[in-house]
Design a protein around this motif. Structure first.
Motif, PDB file in Angstrom:
ATOM      1  N   ARG A 373      34.151  54.803  36.665  1.00 49.43           N
ATOM      2  CA  ARG A 373      33.905  53.967  37.846  1.00 49.43           C
ATOM      3  C   ARG A 373      33.526  52.542  37.441  1.00 49.43           C
ATOM      4  O   ARG A 373      33.906  51.583  38.114  1.00 49.43           O
ATOM      5  CB  ARG A 373      32.801  54.600  38.701  1.00 49.43           C
ATOM      6  N   GLN A 374      32.799  52.408  36.349  1.00 50.59           N
ATOM      7  CA  GLN A 374      32.442  51.074  35.874  1.00 50.59           C
ATOM      8  C   GLN A 374      33.674  50.323  35.386  1.00 50.59           C
ATOM      9  O   GLN A 374      33.824  49.116  35.629  1.00 50.59           O
ATOM     10  CB  GLN A 374      31.404  51.182  34.750  1.00 50.59           C
ATOM     11  N   VAL A 375      34.573  51.023  34.709  1.00 51.02           N
ATOM     12  CA  VAL A 375      35.817  50.398  34.242  1.00 51.02           C
ATOM     13  C   VAL A 375      36.650  49.920  35.430  1.00 51.02           C
ATOM     14  O   VAL A 375      37.267  48.846  35.382  1.00 51.02           O
ATOM     15  CB  VAL A 375      36.631  51.377  33.367  1.00 51.02           C
ATOM     16  N   LEU A 376      36.658  50.683  36.506  1.00 49.04           N
ATOM     17  CA  LEU A 376      37.388  50.261  37.703  1.00 49.04           C
ATOM     18  C   LEU A 376      36.843  48.944  38.244  1.00 49.04           C
ATOM     19  O   LEU A 376      37.583  48.156  38.838  1.00 49.04           O
ATOM     20  CB  LEU A 376      37.312  51.339  38.787  1.00 49.04           C
ATOM     21  N   LYS A 377      35.561  48.702  38.055  1.00 46.19           N
ATOM     22  CA  LYS A 377      34.956  47.469  38.544  1.00 46.19           C
ATOM     23  C   LYS A 377      35.196  46.293  37.611  1.00 46.19           C
ATOM     24  O   LYS A 377      35.441  45.168  38.063  1.00 46.19           O
ATOM     25  CB  LYS A 377      33.444  47.659  38.720  1.00 46.19           C
ATOM     26  N   THR A 378      35.137  46.538  36.311  1.00 46.50           N
ATOM     27  CA  THR A 378      35.101  45.424  35.354  1.00 46.50           C
ATOM     28  C   THR A 378      36.289  45.335  34.420  1.00 46.50           C
ATOM     29  O   THR A 378      36.451  44.331  33.729  1.00 46.50           O
ATOM     30  CB  THR A 378      33.822  45.525  34.497  1.00 46.50           C
ATOM     31  N   LEU A 380      40.354  45.365  32.918  1.00 46.60           N
ATOM     32  CA  LEU A 380      41.626  44.719  33.218  1.00 46.60           C
ATOM     33  C   LEU A 380      42.554  45.748  33.859  1.00 46.60           C
ATOM     34  O   LEU A 380      42.288  46.953  33.825  1.00 46.60           O
ATOM     35  CB  LEU A 380      42.220  44.140  31.941  1.00 46.60           C
ATOM     36  N   GLN A 381      43.647  45.281  34.426  1.00 44.80           N
ATOM     37  CA  GLN A 381      44.455  46.149  35.280  1.00 44.80           C
ATOM     38  C   GLN A 381      44.966  47.409  34.575  1.00 44.80           C
ATOM     39  O   GLN A 381      44.910  48.497  35.137  1.00 44.80           O
ATOM     40  CB  GLN A 381      45.622  45.369  35.888  1.00 44.80           C
ATOM     41  N   ARG A 382      45.456  47.290  33.361  1.00 49.81           N
ATOM     42  CA  ARG A 382      45.929  48.497  32.676  1.00 49.81           C
ATOM     43  C   ARG A 382      44.765  49.431  32.359  1.00 49.81           C
ATOM     44  O   ARG A 382      44.905  50.659  32.419  1.00 49.81           O
ATOM     45  CB  ARG A 382      46.667  48.121  31.389  1.00 49.81           C
ATOM     46  N   GLN A 383      43.630  48.856  32.025  1.00 51.42           N
ATOM     47  CA  GLN A 383      42.440  49.667  31.757  1.00 51.42           C
ATOM     48  C   GLN A 383      41.963  50.342  33.032  1.00 51.42           C
ATOM     49  O   GLN A 383      41.567  51.511  33.027  1.00 51.42           O
ATOM     50  CB  GLN A 383      41.347  48.780  31.177  1.00 51.42           C
ATOM     51  N   ARG A 384      42.013  49.634  34.136  1.00 47.89           N
ATOM     52  CA  ARG A 384      41.611  50.193  35.427  1.00 47.89           C
ATOM     53  C   ARG A 384      42.569  51.311  35.846  1.00 47.89           C
ATOM     54  O   ARG A 384      42.149  52.324  36.404  1.00 47.89           O
ATOM     55  CB  ARG A 384      41.575  49.100  36.497  1.00 47.89           C
ATOM     56  N   SER A 385      43.851  51.117  35.576  1.00 47.42           N
ATOM     57  CA  SER A 385      44.829  52.150  35.892  1.00 47.42           C
ATOM     58  C   SER A 385      44.549  53.423  35.101  1.00 47.42           C
ATOM     59  O   SER A 385      44.640  54.541  35.634  1.00 47.42           O
ATOM     60  CB  SER A 385      46.240  51.627  35.587  1.00 47.42           C
ATOM     61  N   ALA A 386      44.193  53.250  33.811  1.00 46.56           N
ATOM     62  CA  ALA A 386      43.837  54.402  32.985  1.00 46.56           C
ATOM     63  C   ALA A 386      42.605  55.108  33.542  1.00 46.56           C
ATOM     64  O   ALA A 386      42.560  56.347  33.628  1.00 46.56           O
ATOM     65  CB  ALA A 386      43.583  53.948  31.547  1.00 46.56           C
ATOM     66  N   ALA A 387      41.611  54.332  33.946  1.00 47.49           N
ATOM     67  CA  ALA A 387      40.388  54.914  34.489  1.00 47.49           C
ATOM     68  C   ALA A 387      40.658  55.660  35.795  1.00 47.49           C
ATOM     69  O   ALA A 387      40.099  56.741  36.038  1.00 47.49           O
ATOM     70  CB  ALA A 387      39.348  53.815  34.721  1.00 47.49           C
ATOM     71  N   ALA A 388      41.517  55.105  36.638  1.00 45.70           N
ATOM     72  CA  ALA A 388      41.849  55.757  37.909  1.00 45.70           C
ATOM     73  C   ALA A 388      42.514  57.106  37.673  1.00 45.70           C
ATOM     74  O   ALA A 388      42.213  58.097  38.357  1.00 45.70           O
ATOM     75  CB  ALA A 388      42.752  54.852  38.734  1.00 45.70           C
ATOM     76  N   LEU A 389      43.429  57.148  36.706  1.00 45.71           N
ATOM     77  CA  LEU A 389      44.120  58.402  36.399  1.00 45.71           C
ATOM     78  C   LEU A 389      43.149  59.428  35.817  1.00 45.71           C
ATOM     79  O   LEU A 389      43.182  60.612  36.177  1.00 45.71           O
ATOM     80  CB  LEU A 389      45.273  58.137  35.436  1.00 45.71           C
ATOM     81  N   ARG A 409      40.102  44.457  49.505  1.00 49.56           N
ATOM     82  CA  ARG A 409      39.736  45.822  49.885  1.00 49.56           C
ATOM     83  C   ARG A 409      39.060  46.544  48.718  1.00 49.56           C
ATOM     84  O   ARG A 409      38.102  47.308  48.909  1.00 49.56           O
ATOM     85  CB  ARG A 409      40.976  46.592  50.321  1.00 49.56           C
ATOM     86  N   GLN A 410      39.575  46.310  47.518  1.00 51.35           N
ATOM     87  CA  GLN A 410      38.948  46.943  46.363  1.00 51.35           C
ATOM     88  C   GLN A 410      37.530  46.410  46.161  1.00 51.35           C
ATOM     89  O   GLN A 410      36.608  47.177  45.848  1.00 51.35           O
ATOM     90  CB  GLN A 410      39.787  46.696  45.113  1.00 51.35           C
ATOM     91  N   LEU A 411      37.360  45.125  46.325  1.00 56.10           N
ATOM     92  CA  LEU A 411      36.022  44.544  46.168  1.00 56.10           C
ATOM     93  C   LEU A 411      35.074  45.058  47.246  1.00 56.10           C
ATOM     94  O   LEU A 411      33.894  45.313  46.991  1.00 56.10           O
ATOM     95  CB  LEU A 411      36.095  43.012  46.219  1.00 56.10           C
ATOM     96  N   ALA A 412      35.580  45.216  48.459  1.00 57.02           N
ATOM     97  CA  ALA A 412      34.753  45.723  49.555  1.00 57.02           C
ATOM     98  C   ALA A 412      34.300  47.156  49.285  1.00 57.02           C
ATOM     99  O   ALA A 412      33.217  47.574  49.717  1.00 57.02           O
ATOM    100  CB  ALA A 412      35.512  45.659  50.874  1.00 57.02           C
ATOM    101  N   ALA A 413      35.125  47.894  48.530  1.00 56.55           N
ATOM    102  CA  ALA A 413      34.775  49.272  48.176  1.00 56.55           C
ATOM    103  C   ALA A 413      33.947  49.319  46.892  1.00 56.55           C
ATOM    104  O   ALA A 413      33.706  50.391  46.348  1.00 56.55           O
ATOM    105  CB  ALA A 413      36.040  50.105  47.994  1.00 56.55           C
ATOM    106  N   GLY A 414      33.521  48.148  46.419  1.00 56.47           N
ATOM    107  CA  GLY A 414      32.755  48.095  45.187  1.00 56.47           C
ATOM    108  C   GLY A 414      33.627  48.119  43.956  1.00 56.47           C
ATOM    109  O   GLY A 414      33.145  48.259  42.830  1.00 56.47           O
ATOM    110  N   GLY A 415      34.964  48.028  44.171  1.00 59.58           N
ATOM    111  CA  GLY A 415      35.893  47.981  43.043  1.00 59.58           C
ATOM    112  C   GLY A 415      36.189  49.329  42.446  1.00 59.58           C
ATOM    113  O   GLY A 415      36.892  49.428  41.441  1.00 59.58           O
ATOM    114  N   SER A 416      35.648  50.412  43.020  1.00 58.48           N
ATOM    115  CA  SER A 416      35.865  51.714  42.405  1.00 58.48           C
ATOM    116  C   SER A 416      35.899  52.815  43.445  1.00 58.48           C
ATOM    117  O   SER A 416      35.577  52.615  44.611  1.00 58.48           O
ATOM    118  CB  SER A 416      34.766  52.027  41.378  1.00 58.48           C
ATOM    119  N   ALA A 417      36.305  53.995  42.978  1.00 61.86           N
ATOM    120  CA  ALA A 417      36.414  55.168  43.846  1.00 61.86           C
ATOM    121  C   ALA A 417      35.030  55.712  44.181  1.00 61.86           C
ATOM    122  O   ALA A 417      34.119  55.638  43.388  1.00 61.86           O
ATOM    123  CB  ALA A 417      37.249  56.244  43.153  1.00 61.86           C
TER     124      ALA A 417
END
Length: 417
Positions: A373-378, A380-389, A409-417
């Motif tokens: 969840r922290q990676v989703l916030k901070t 880079l896009q490929r890293q965030r994609s890996a974290a989401a998966l 929308r992502q920022l409003a959600a705190g940038g993470s799931a």
């Protein structure tokens, strides 16, 4: 309307179309962050807002631009038409599609740009349209919004139109419904003659950890093909660590798949592969992707002065200004820094004790829900994609977090799931 006004409105259309194309590339870029995405989206929204303020004149120029059949012009036109709710405008956009996949992509993106409340009336109509192609667009739009279309998804998965079936099967994975695929004769789907259907079934079912699906995904990663990297990213995350490393070594043995093996080392996340990655940093065509994999494992940024290198001798990437050079392929790694293999090797010798092998790391930490969840916030896009998966795999039944969604929308959600 005077000429100046026409010129300004035309510029709004052109800039909105250009920024949409740029966004389509940057959402998967290795150097782009959530903050970068949000800023780009603000620029795009400002041009769309200019078209809204222009009223009928703005719509008129958007409508005329559709005649060129350039996919990017469909995005601003579709946004204006869909959010207006005007039946005539919507009909113009839909009829201009001509079943062009590139134009459909822009139209789907426009539906995703709107809030779900704005898009819902049209999506509902698309889901029940007689045209399988328009139902495909409806399913895709639902998936982008992570809105479950219920029985419409079930019906789409049982259709005869390959594009609709494949998009529905992909949506099962995106919506957290992967476990239901066993109800659709999964063995037949995994053996389907259509690559799109077979891959979508394998990808979604692999998120649920179905072994046969993982094996099918491995077959897609056999060569550099349209599905190979996505297949690799998912299959390796669902494989037992020893088996994953064995497969990575097999991929590394072939020149045709060594790039995939380099990417795969970062996906596996085991520091036992770091020395091999450092060796790949000495090969011009693999150096930067190896550096990215090293960062994905250790969290150490190759752009730091103590890690940064220069372009290696012998590296060539097209296109260039030489008319006699037939190499027109874009540099796949142009946004990645060149690592200094010597400096990184020295750093690794001094710090490897902090990274015991046999553990899966993502950006220097073990793979846990909180870290992802922290990676989703901070990240880079490929890293965030890996974290989401990774999160989708760790939390079965939850939708895959969409790192390509509008930045606000992502920022409003705190940038993470």
């Amino acid at each position: 309307m005077n000429q100046l006004t026409t010129s300004i409105i035309s510029q709004f259309v052109a800039e909105a179309a250009f920024l949409w194309v740029l966004r389509s590339r940057l959402v998967d870029a290795p150097h782009f962050s959530l903050q970068d995405l949000a800023q780009l989206d603000e620029r795009l929204e400002a041009h769309l807002d200019g078209l809204r303020v222009a009223g009928e004149a703005g719509w008129g120029i958007c409508r005329d631009a559709l005649d060129g059949q350039y996919a990017e012009t469909f995005f601003p036109a579709a946004v204006l038409a869909f959010e207006s709710g005007d039946k005539d405008r919507i009909q113009v956009v839909i009829e201009s599609l001509n079943n062009d996949p590139a134009c459909a992509k822009a139209l789907i993106s426009a539906l995703g740009w709107l809030t779900y409340e704005q898009a819902a009336p049209l999506i509902e109509k698309l889901l029940t349209d007689q045209s399988a192609y328009l139902r495909y667009i409806g399913i895709a739009a639902c998936a982008i919004h992570r809105h479950d279309p219920g029985q419409h998804l079930n019906k789409a998965a049982c259709h005869v139109y390959p594009l609709l079936i494949a998009r529905a099967l992909q949506a099962y994975g995106e919506l957290g419904r992967s476990c239901e695929l066993d109800n659709y004769n999964l063995p037949n789907l995994l053996a389907d003659s259509d690559n799109g259907i077979r891959f979508a079934a394998a990808w979604s079912a692999s998120i649920a950890g179905i072994p046969a699906a993982v094996e099918t995904l491995k077959s897609f990663a056999a060569t550099e093909a349209p599905y190979s990297v996505k297949a690799l990213n998912t299959a390796l995350r669902q494989m037992e660590q020893t088996a994953a490393i064995t497969w990575q070594k097999q991929l590394a043995d072939s020149p045709a798949t060594i790039r995939l093996a380099t990417i795969g080392a970062g996906v596996i996340g085991d520091t036992i592969l770091v020395p091999w990655l450092i060796e790949q940093m000495k090969t011009p065509q693999l150096a930067r992707i190896a550096g990215e994999a090293f960062t994905l494992i250790t969290g150490i940024d190759n752009e730091l002065d103590e890690m940064k290198g220069a372009q290696l001798e012998g590296f060539t990437a097209g296109p260039n200004d030489d008319a006699k050079d037939d190499n027109v392929a874009l540099d796949a790694d142009e946004n990645l820094p060149w690592p200094n293999a010597g400096l990184i090797a020295a750093w690794w010798d001094n710090n490897k004790g902090n990274y015991p092998s046999g553990t899966r790391y993502l950006l220097g930490k073990t793979v846990t829900v909180d870290h992802l969840r922290q990676v989703l916030k901070t990240g880079l896009q490929r890293q965030r994609s890996a974290a989401a998966l990774e999160l989708a795999i760790l939390q079965p039944g939850r939708p895959l977090f969409d790192v390509r969604a509008r930045g606000c929308r992502q920022l409003a959600a705190g940038g993470s799931a």
